[in-house]
Design a protein around this motif. Structure first.
Motif, PDB file in Angstrom:
ATOM      1  N   ARG A 262       0.918  -1.397   0.183  1.00  0.00           N
ATOM      2  CA  ARG A 262       0.080  -0.129  -0.028  1.00  0.00           C
ATOM      3  C   ARG A 262       0.887   1.224  -0.082  1.00  0.00           C
ATOM      4  NH1 ARG A 262      -4.838  -1.520   4.349  1.00  0.00           N
ATOM      5  NH2 ARG A 262      -5.478   0.781   3.918  1.00  0.00           N
ATOM      6  N   ASP A 263       1.823   1.315   0.915  1.00  0.00           N
ATOM      7  CA  ASP A 263       2.718   2.143   0.858  1.00  0.00           C
ATOM      8  C   ASP A 263       3.506   2.477  -0.481  1.00  0.00           C
ATOM      9  OD1 ASP A 263       2.177   2.640   3.657  1.00  0.00           O
ATOM     10  OD2 ASP A 263       3.918   1.723   4.227  1.00  0.00           O
ATOM     11  N   TYR A 264       3.944   1.564  -1.136  1.00  0.00           N
ATOM     12  CA  TYR A 264       4.550   1.572  -2.464  1.00  0.00           C
ATOM     13  C   TYR A 264       3.456   2.097  -3.556  1.00  0.00           C
ATOM     14  CZ  TYR A 264       6.788   0.188  -6.722  1.00  0.00           C
ATOM     15  OH  TYR A 264       7.265   0.188  -8.060  1.00  0.00           O
ATOM     16  N   VAL A 265       2.464   1.788  -3.522  1.00  0.00           N
ATOM     17  CA  VAL A 265       1.041   2.223  -4.467  1.00  0.00           C
ATOM     18  C   VAL A 265       0.901   3.471  -4.285  1.00  0.00           C
ATOM     19  CG1 VAL A 265      -1.041   2.129  -5.127  1.00  0.00           C
ATOM     20  CG2 VAL A 265       0.415   0.118  -4.978  1.00  0.00           C
ATOM     21  N   MET A 266       0.777   3.877  -2.954  1.00  0.00           N
ATOM     22  CA  MET A 266       0.554   5.413  -2.570  1.00  0.00           C
ATOM     23  C   MET A 266       1.668   6.354  -2.867  1.00  0.00           C
ATOM     24  SD  MET A 266      -2.302   6.129  -1.868  1.00  0.00           S
ATOM     25  CE  MET A 266      -1.902   7.746  -1.495  1.00  0.00           C
ATOM     26  N   GLN A 267       2.969   5.839  -2.777  1.00  0.00           N
ATOM     27  CA  GLN A 267       4.119   6.719  -3.318  1.00  0.00           C
ATOM     28  C   GLN A 267       4.315   7.044  -4.712  1.00  0.00           C
ATOM     29  OE1 GLN A 267       6.106   8.427  -1.292  1.00  0.00           O
ATOM     30  NE2 GLN A 267       7.569   9.051  -2.939  1.00  0.00           N
ATOM     31  N   LYS A 268       3.889   5.938  -5.499  1.00  0.00           N
ATOM     32  CA  LYS A 268       3.907   6.127  -7.028  1.00  0.00           C
ATOM     33  C   LYS A 268       2.782   7.139  -7.252  1.00  0.00           C
ATOM     34  CE  LYS A 268       3.480   1.823  -8.241  1.00  0.00           C
ATOM     35  NZ  LYS A 268       3.345   0.732  -9.424  1.00  0.00           N
ATOM     36  N   PHE A 269       1.676   6.904  -6.595  1.00  0.00           N
ATOM     37  CA  PHE A 269       0.582   7.724  -7.021  1.00  0.00           C
ATOM     38  C   PHE A 269       0.658   9.499  -6.762  1.00  0.00           C
ATOM     39  CE2 PHE A 269      -3.945   9.318  -6.119  1.00  0.00           C
ATOM     40  CZ  PHE A 269      -4.262   9.231  -7.456  1.00  0.00           C
ATOM     41  N   ARG A 270       1.629   9.363  -5.482  1.00  0.00           N
ATOM     42  CA  ARG A 270       1.761  10.985  -5.019  1.00  0.00           C
ATOM     43  C   ARG A 270       2.809  11.625  -5.869  1.00  0.00           C
ATOM     44  NH1 ARG A 270       1.003   8.807   0.580  1.00  0.00           N
ATOM     45  NH2 ARG A 270      -0.858   9.938   1.637  1.00  0.00           N
ATOM     46  N   ILE A 271       3.728  10.782  -6.408  1.00  0.00           N
ATOM     47  CA  ILE A 271       4.607  11.310  -7.214  1.00  0.00           C
ATOM     48  C   ILE A 271       4.004  11.570  -8.715  1.00  0.00           C
ATOM     49  CG2 ILE A 271       6.439  11.095  -5.484  1.00  0.00           C
ATOM     50  CD1 ILE A 271       7.394   8.920  -7.603  1.00  0.00           C
ATOM     51  N   LYS A 272       2.888  10.939  -8.832  1.00  0.00           N
ATOM     52  CA  LYS A 272       2.357  11.083 -10.273  1.00  0.00           C
ATOM     53  C   LYS A 272       2.870   9.986 -11.079  1.00  0.00           C
ATOM     54  CE  LYS A 272       0.351  15.662  -9.771  1.00  0.00           C
ATOM     55  NZ  LYS A 272       0.168  17.182 -10.385  1.00  0.00           N
ATOM     56  N   ASN A 273       3.507   9.101 -10.672  1.00  0.00           N
ATOM     57  CA  ASN A 273       3.949   8.099 -11.533  1.00  0.00           C
ATOM     58  C   ASN A 273       2.925   7.041 -11.876  1.00  0.00           C
ATOM     59  OD1 ASN A 273       6.447   8.760 -11.531  1.00  0.00           O
ATOM     60  ND2 ASN A 273       7.397   7.012 -10.355  1.00  0.00           N
ATOM     61  N   ASP A 288      -4.620  11.711   1.189  1.00  0.00           N
ATOM     62  CA  ASP A 288      -4.597  13.362   1.066  1.00  0.00           C
ATOM     63  C   ASP A 288      -3.835  14.009   0.034  1.00  0.00           C
ATOM     64  OD1 ASP A 288      -4.801  16.013   1.625  1.00  0.00           O
ATOM     65  OD2 ASP A 288      -3.992  16.127   3.255  1.00  0.00           O
ATOM     66  N   VAL A 289      -3.940  13.582  -1.372  1.00  0.00           N
ATOM     67  CA  VAL A 289      -3.231  13.840  -2.436  1.00  0.00           C
ATOM     68  C   VAL A 289      -3.439  15.245  -3.204  1.00  0.00           C
ATOM     69  CG1 VAL A 289      -2.287  12.767  -4.463  1.00  0.00           C
ATOM     70  CG2 VAL A 289      -3.089  11.335  -2.656  1.00  0.00           C
ATOM     71  N   GLU A 290      -2.657  16.009  -3.397  1.00  0.00           N
ATOM     72  CA  GLU A 290      -2.942  17.338  -4.113  1.00  0.00           C
ATOM     73  C   GLU A 290      -3.257  17.164  -5.563  1.00  0.00           C
ATOM     74  OE1 GLU A 290       0.173  19.799  -3.100  1.00  0.00           O
ATOM     75  OE2 GLU A 290      -0.039  19.880  -0.892  1.00  0.00           O
ATOM     76  N   ASP A 291      -4.183  17.924  -6.103  1.00  0.00           N
ATOM     77  CA  ASP A 291      -4.258  18.185  -7.448  1.00  0.00           C
ATOM     78  C   ASP A 291      -4.930  17.007  -8.120  1.00  0.00           C
ATOM     79  OD1 ASP A 291      -2.691  20.865  -6.932  1.00  0.00           O
ATOM     80  OD2 ASP A 291      -1.023  19.768  -7.235  1.00  0.00           O
ATOM     81  N   LEU A 292      -5.895  16.389  -7.378  1.00  0.00           N
ATOM     82  CA  LEU A 292      -6.673  15.260  -8.164  1.00  0.00           C
ATOM     83  C   LEU A 292      -7.430  16.073  -8.912  1.00  0.00           C
ATOM     84  CD1 LEU A 292      -7.528  12.388  -5.530  1.00  0.00           C
ATOM     85  CD2 LEU A 292      -5.727  12.556  -7.333  1.00  0.00           C
ATOM     86  N   THR A 293      -7.480  15.781 -10.172  1.00  0.00           N
ATOM     87  CA  THR A 293      -8.507  16.239 -11.144  1.00  0.00           C
ATOM     88  C   THR A 293      -9.816  15.699 -11.225  1.00  0.00           C
ATOM     89  OG1 THR A 293      -8.058  14.903 -13.064  1.00  0.00           O
ATOM     90  CG2 THR A 293      -6.823  17.120 -12.546  1.00  0.00           C
ATOM     91  N   HIS A 294      -9.952  14.186 -10.929  1.00  0.00           N
ATOM     92  CA  HIS A 294     -11.279  13.636 -11.024  1.00  0.00           C
ATOM     93  C   HIS A 294     -11.219  12.608  -9.971  1.00  0.00           C
ATOM     94  CE1 HIS A 294     -10.806  15.141 -14.933  1.00  0.00           C
ATOM     95  NE2 HIS A 294     -12.119  15.055 -15.197  1.00  0.00           N
ATOM     96  N   VAL A 295     -12.493  12.386  -9.475  1.00  0.00           N
ATOM     97  CA  VAL A 295     -13.067  11.253  -8.904  1.00  0.00           C
ATOM     98  C   VAL A 295     -14.104  10.433  -9.715  1.00  0.00           C
ATOM     99  CG1 VAL A 295     -14.375  10.287  -6.743  1.00  0.00           C
ATOM    100  CG2 VAL A 295     -12.323  12.091  -6.619  1.00  0.00           C
ATOM    101  N   ILE A 296     -13.833   9.133  -9.852  1.00  0.00           N
ATOM    102  CA  ILE A 296     -14.737   8.271 -10.930  1.00  0.00           C
ATOM    103  C   ILE A 296     -15.409   7.348  -9.750  1.00  0.00           C
ATOM    104  CG2 ILE A 296     -14.845   7.018 -12.797  1.00  0.00           C
ATOM    105  CD1 ILE A 296     -12.722   8.200 -14.052  1.00  0.00           C
ATOM    106  N   ASN A 297     -16.601   7.283  -9.877  1.00  0.00           N
ATOM    107  CA  ASN A 297     -17.441   6.151  -9.007  1.00  0.00           C
ATOM    108  C   ASN A 297     -17.995   5.149 -10.022  1.00  0.00           C
ATOM    109  OD1 ASN A 297     -17.901   7.754  -6.414  1.00  0.00           O
ATOM    110  ND2 ASN A 297     -18.645   9.143  -7.833  1.00  0.00           N
ATOM    111  N   TYR A 298     -17.305   4.092  -9.841  1.00  0.00           N
ATOM    112  CA  TYR A 298     -17.485   2.856 -10.829  1.00  0.00           C
ATOM    113  C   TYR A 298     -19.007   2.220 -10.282  1.00  0.00           C
ATOM    114  CZ  TYR A 298     -16.620  -0.950 -14.000  1.00  0.00           C
ATOM    115  OH  TYR A 298     -16.842  -1.835 -15.031  1.00  0.00           O
TER     116      TYR A 298
END
Length: 576
Positions: A262-273, A288-298
């Motif tokens: 989980r930490d690895y995935v979150m780190q990739k997401f936070r640095i926009k990889n 708490d991630v900055e600059d998210l443009t969208h939330v999609i409810n599947y």
């Protein structure tokens, strides 16, 4: 840290918390600065000379626990020797015990791990002066009520209590009555209201087309940086795997992953990889991630509070965001309910077609070409050879080749793509009527003209709902199948499909298994003048016999207990 002026919740809460004996209930949406609102005044009250817990922050998830601890550490950068300890499951309890023995000032904890430490007698809460319940509504939803009661019973009665939440469900009222002293209620906006900076949009598609719709949305917003929320861990992993296979920059986040994963995935997401994070609702409270443009409810969540917290991941700190919901017809009523409670109107989106998507992607590439920074010195030595290689091509030819190189696959994919938008209103109304079967009402077993009625050996007692039945049909039967009436009973169900698809549906579904249990689908046309159903060894008749037997057993047990169930029974005109 970039703060120039306090946000509304901070402006209201901070002065009040700096006083003594002030219990506070603060209702504000996610992304409005709640951590600083309680964190900054709490830090001011810490006596760093005493290495003992003086403040306790309880939160629902590991991600949120780490996020709060990181924020408090940043806020206290210039407070020498102040120690903040995050306490959560999934990490070494021995290292947490060692830190507690050395002495800490602020403990940020999930209820489960803190109770574990309390049972081991390794944490002492007698010195706590302030207790903060962050995301209190979610802790109640996740079943932490008993844990919270056990923890608060060990905290001195003289402590201040601060309750922060985005919504105000009934369960919070009991906590406030039991543990808080004349709390001041601070509301930013209206209760349960959504963030004003978020645009809410929904796309209405057939249940079988939800994944295709998700891909189109991701393609239509080439610079998307967002979270896709799914209902279950299994669905989360399946959608993430499909996106990765289809070439999207995505990964999953759910409870079956280890803490390290989980930490690895979150780190990739936070640095926009990662561009897309596919997550369960648990992640809604911890990211708490900055600059998210969208939330999609599947698919929409079951409760409005979950929707509020999902959408609150975007549009944070005064920025704008878009919350998109991919819905099918039976969720239209849920949309209206959410609109009423959050006091927002959803826009009905038109599903983009292939031409619009390709055009959007092409212009995004042109924008990147226009704005790319050219390092003249780095490429200077390479350019003569490149010019010689391409000198036989005109400028227009080069542009065409660049575009083709980038977009041939996408252009080919969308060339003959179907329209996913629901435009057949009669079909929509039919599916809506089918969804009302969930209320338990009985229907005539005769089929609509042009439709064949089937019996299915799964019902409401098996957790079957109309949308799940449609998804099951889509999973078992390739291609498009139009579903008519759906009639759910306790232990079995009826559903209709077009006559031309009947044989294909029965062949496709029979033999399929759900959690190790085999599906049985049979024709269920009722014959006039008879109370049984046609078809091989009538499955509907067998199901009705099972129901009659269950009712008889309940009746007999009530009679044996002294109850007189027959006194409450009445007969209709036919003597039934």
């Amino acid at each position: 840290m970039g703060y120039e002026s306090p946000m509304p919740v901070q402006e209201e809460v901070i002065p009040f918390l700096l006083g003594e004996d002030n219990d506070v209930i603060a209702l504000a949406q996610t992304g409005t600065g709640k951590t600083a609102a309680f964190g900054l005044p709490i830090l001011q009250k810490i006596d760093v000379s005493k290495y003992q817990p003086q403040a306790l922050v309880l939160c629902p998830t590991r991600e949120l626990c780490l996020q709060i601890a990181d924020d408090l550490s940043e806020y206290s950068k210039y407070i020498d020797n102040l120690r903040v300890l995050p306490v959560y499951g999934g990490s070494s309890i021995d290292s947490q015990i060692r830190m507690l023995k050395k002495g800490v000032h602020i403990v940020v904890a999930t209820p489960g791990r803190l109770l574990d430490l309390m049972n081991r007698k390794t944490v002492n809460l007698n010195t706590i002066g302030s207790v903060i319940l962050d995301e209190a509504d979610e802790m109640l939803n996740m079943g932490f009520t008993d844990s919270i009661n056990a923890i608060l019973a060990e905290v001195p009665e003289t402590r201040n209590m601060l309750l922060f939440s985005a919504t105000m469900p009934q369960g919070i009222a009991s906590i406030t009555r039991k543990y808080m002293k004349n709390p001041k209620e601070i509301i930013i906006g209206k209760k349960n209201e959504g963030n004003k900076n978020i645009r809410h949009t929904y796309y209405m598609v057939q249940a079988r087309d939800k994944y295709l719709a998700l891909k189109r949305i991701a393609d239509y917003y080439p610079n998307i940086y967002g979270i896709i929320f799914c209902r279950t861990r299994k669905e989360t992993q399946e959608i993430a795997d499909k996106l990765i296979q289809d070439g999207y920059n995505a990964d999953s986040l759910h409870g079956e992953l280890s803490q390290a994963q989980r930490d690895y995935v979150m780190q990739k997401f936070r640095i926009k990889n990662l561009q897309l994070l596919v997550a369960t609702d648990v992640a809604a409270r911890g990211l708490d991630v900055e600059d998210l443009t969208h939330v999609i409810n599947y698919g929409l969540p079951d409760d409005v509070e979950s929707y509020t917290h999902r959408s609150g991941r975007t549009g944070r700190a005064g920025k704008t965001g878009i919350s998109i919901s991919i819905c099918h017809v039976k969720e239209k009523g849920k949309i209206r309910e959410i609109e009423r409670i959050i006091n927002k109107t959803f826009e009905k989106g038109e599903m983009p077609n292939g031409k619009a998507i390709c055009e959007k992607q092409l212009f995004n590439l042109v924008d990147k070409i226009e704005k790319v920074k050219v390092d003249e010195e780095e490429i200077e030595s390479l350019m003569p050879a490149i010019f010689r290689k391409l000198e036989w091509l005109e400028k227009e030819d080069i542009l065409k080749r660049v575009i083709s190189l980038e977009f041939n696959r996408m252009l080919e994919y969308y060339k003959d793509a179907d329209d996913l938008q629901i435009v057949d209103e009669r079909s929509s109304r039919r599916e809506e009527r089918g969804s009302r079967a969930d209320s338990g009402g009985r229907r005539s077993s005769s089929s609509e003209e042009g439709y064949t009625r089937f019996f299915l050996n799964f019902g409401k007692s098996d957790g079957l709902f109309p949308n799940q039945l449609i998804e099951l049909i889509n999973k078992c039967v390739p291609g498009r199948v139009r579903v008519g009436k759906i009639d759910l009973r306790d232990s079995f169900s009826f559903f209709e499909v077009e006559e031309s698809e009947a044989k294909r549906v029965m062949n496709g579904m029979n033999g399929f298994e759900v959690d190790g249990r085999r599906i049985s689908v049979e024709f269920a046309q009722e014959k006039k003048g008879r109370g049984s159903f046609g078809g091989r060894d009538s499955g509907g008749f067998r199901a009705r016999k099972r129901d009659d037997q269950r009712r008889k057993e309940r009746f007999d047990s009530r009679e044996r207990s002294g109850d007189k169930p027959w006194r409450k029974r009445t007969t209709d005109k036919k003597g039934r």
